[in-house]
Design an enzyme around this catalytic site. Structure first.
Site, PDB file in Angstrom:
ATOM      1  N   ASP A  61       0.610  -1.113  -0.393  1.00 24.59           N
ATOM      2  CA  ASP A  61      -0.064  -0.406  -0.117  1.00 24.59           C
ATOM      3  C   ASP A  61       0.763   1.821  -0.365  1.00 24.59           C
ATOM      4  O   ASP A  61       1.643   1.886   0.797  1.00 24.59           O
ATOM      5  CB  ASP A  61      -0.963   0.293   1.372  1.00 24.59           C
ATOM      6  CG  ASP A  61      -1.828  -1.119   1.312  1.00 24.59           C
ATOM      7  OD1 ASP A  61      -1.915  -1.328  -0.488  1.00 24.59           O
ATOM      8  OD2 ASP A  61      -2.972  -1.057   1.774  1.00 24.59           O
ATOM      9  N   ASP A  68     -13.639  -5.818  -5.543  1.00 22.86           N
ATOM     10  CA  ASP A  68     -13.963  -6.150  -3.869  1.00 22.86           C
ATOM     11  C   ASP A  68     -15.095  -6.030  -3.809  1.00 22.86           C
ATOM     12  O   ASP A  68     -16.780  -5.635  -3.837  1.00 22.86           O
ATOM     13  CB  ASP A  68     -13.431  -4.896  -3.496  1.00 22.86           C
ATOM     14  CG  ASP A  68     -12.020  -4.198  -3.284  1.00 22.86           C
ATOM     15  OD1 ASP A  68     -11.098  -5.088  -3.811  1.00 22.86           O
ATOM     16  OD2 ASP A  68     -12.282  -2.732  -3.121  1.00 22.86           O
TER      17      ASP A  68
END
Lengths: 195, 251
Positions: B11, B130
């Site tokens: 990330d 997602d």
């Protein structure tokens, strides 16, 4: 050493340039006929679509140049495919350095995906280009493949055995991306620069 | 034989890695390039960089990061986070990224996938999905998983394949962060229905979980973040264990 990376509209070649720079070579990214003719080594990389790539090469007169070179020449990925006689992709007549047909993978069997994407083994003839490659896993991303023929110097198996590497005289080609294939790929590029 | 891929995910915020990464050998814990090099040496098959801020000013930082990573790393990597335009993709690919991943923007404008695939080729377009299980249905979520949509996960996956996606990164929000195993049922359903590769993400905590998602879940690749960052699972040990379980690995 003067290394020319052939510039044509076939996707991103930045990774190839970086890989050569890591080996201490600052390549020339060029479509200039004279620069290509006078280079010590020529690399023909790319991703993209066969018919538009061939149209572009012909429009620049590069089809004639690339087929009449005498210095070591390395095709990568679609570069290998364009060095063959004909590709099913866009029913395209290619450069014809290798007398082979390029075909699309057909998913005959459940479980095989197209594109062939990821790491696979390249079983080679251990010729100069492949010397000292310890772990012959290479990174592949492609939906078309060249058949196996007398010029095949390396075989990869996905759905069927295909030409993972080819050689005829000064013309070398690999279907995988050596610039993305970790140490094995780096060794192959080093070997090519040493030919 | 094509091997199954193990993919660590990093990330990124303002060009730096967000979550701390627990490696003794690290000089600068926030340097994505250094971490990428460590993972590459450790046997990672690919890397994913996810820009979690993804604002306009961060775009330049991200492109610069991609340039640095590509100049140092010789394995493929994907960049995602906030990508909504062809120009973004062009910049990132030209800087040396191998693939880009799109998520919310593709849901908002599904034709984006067609345009990107036509311009750059399917092989470099990853669609990230997602998914959360709600009242008997797998539902697509956007904006980092915060917003439910009307879309059912399988229907959306089939649509993105039809529109030219080259790969799907499937994250189960129900499993993400649990370390209790991947969403094998959903992954299997997707991977056996589609003809493009599926990367499973969310829930990987042990080698047994990876074995499950490759064997049972039929995943082509598996992605994880913190278990690699905190060295709870060593990538090479994981790959050796999976190979011993007859899962093809690059070792």
């Amino acid at each position: 050493m003067k290394v020319a990376v052939v510039k044509y509209n076939a996707g991103n070649v930045q990774s190839v340039i970086y890989a050569l720079q890591r080996l201490g070579v600052n390549p020339l990214h060029t479509e200039d006929q004279q620069e290509i003719r006078t280079a010590d080594k020529v690399i023909f990389p790319g991703q993209g679509e066969a018919s538009s790539a061939m149209d572009y090469l012909r429009s620049k007169g590069l089809d004639q140049v690339l087929t009449s070179l005498t210095q070591p020449f390395l095709g990568i990925c679609i570069g290998l495919q364009l060095m063959c006689r004909h590709s099913e992709e866009g029913d395209t007549d290619c450069l014809g350095i290798f007398d082979l047909e390029v075909k699309r993978f057909k998913v005959h069997q459940h479980g095989f995906k197209v594109p062939h994407m990821g790491w696979n083994r390249l079983e080679t003839d251990n010729s100069q280009l492949f010397q000292a490659v310890e772990n012959p896993f290479m990174y592949y991303v492609h939906s078309y493949y060249a058949e196996v023929g007398i010029e095949t110097t390396g075989i990869t198996d996905y759905i069927l055995p295909f030409s993972g590497a080819l050689q005829k005289d000064n013309y070398y080609a690999v279907q995988a991306h050596p610039e993305k294939s970790s140490d094995a790929g780096q060794t192959i590029l080093t070997n090519f620069l040493n030919i | 034989m094509l091997t199954k891929r193990i993919i660590p995910c990093l990330d990124i915020k303002n060009g730096r890695t967000v979550k701390g990464i627990n490696f003794v050998s690290l000089v600068d814990a926030g340097d994505p390039v250094e971490q990428a090099a460590i993972y590459s040496d450790a046997g990672a098959d690919e890397l994913v960089f996810l820009d979690i801020t993804a604002t306009l000013e961060n775009r330049k930082t991200l492109v610069e990061l991609v340039r640095k990573v590509a100049s140092k790393i010789n394995i493929p990597f994907t960049v995602g986070g906030g990508i909504s335009q062809k120009e973004h993709v062009s910049e990132l690919l030209n800087a040396g990224a191998d693939k880009v991943s799109v998520n919310s923007a593709a849901v908002r404008d599904p034709q984006l996938i067609d345009r990107l695939a036509a311009s750059f080729g399917s092989q470099c377009i990853v669609v990230a999905i997602d998914s959360r299980y709600i009242e008997g249905h797998d539902i697509v979520h956007t904006h980092g998983g915060s917003r439910p949509t009307e879309l059912e996960t399988m229907a959306w996956a089939q649509e993105v394949e039809r529109r030219g996606a080259g790969e799907i990164l499937l994250t189960s929000m129900d499993h993400d962060g649990t370390k209790k195993g991947f969403a094998c049922d959903l992954t299997r359903k997707m991977s056996t229905t589609l003809t493009i590769p599926v990367i499973a993400s969310g829930g990987g905590g042990s080698a047994a979980h990876f074995e499950e998602v490759f064997n049972g879940g039929k995943a082509d690749a598996a992605l994880a973040a913190s278990i690699f960052h905190f060295h709870e699972v060593d990538i090479m040990d994981l790959k050796k264990e999976l190979q011993a379980a007859n899962i093809p690995m690059r070792i």
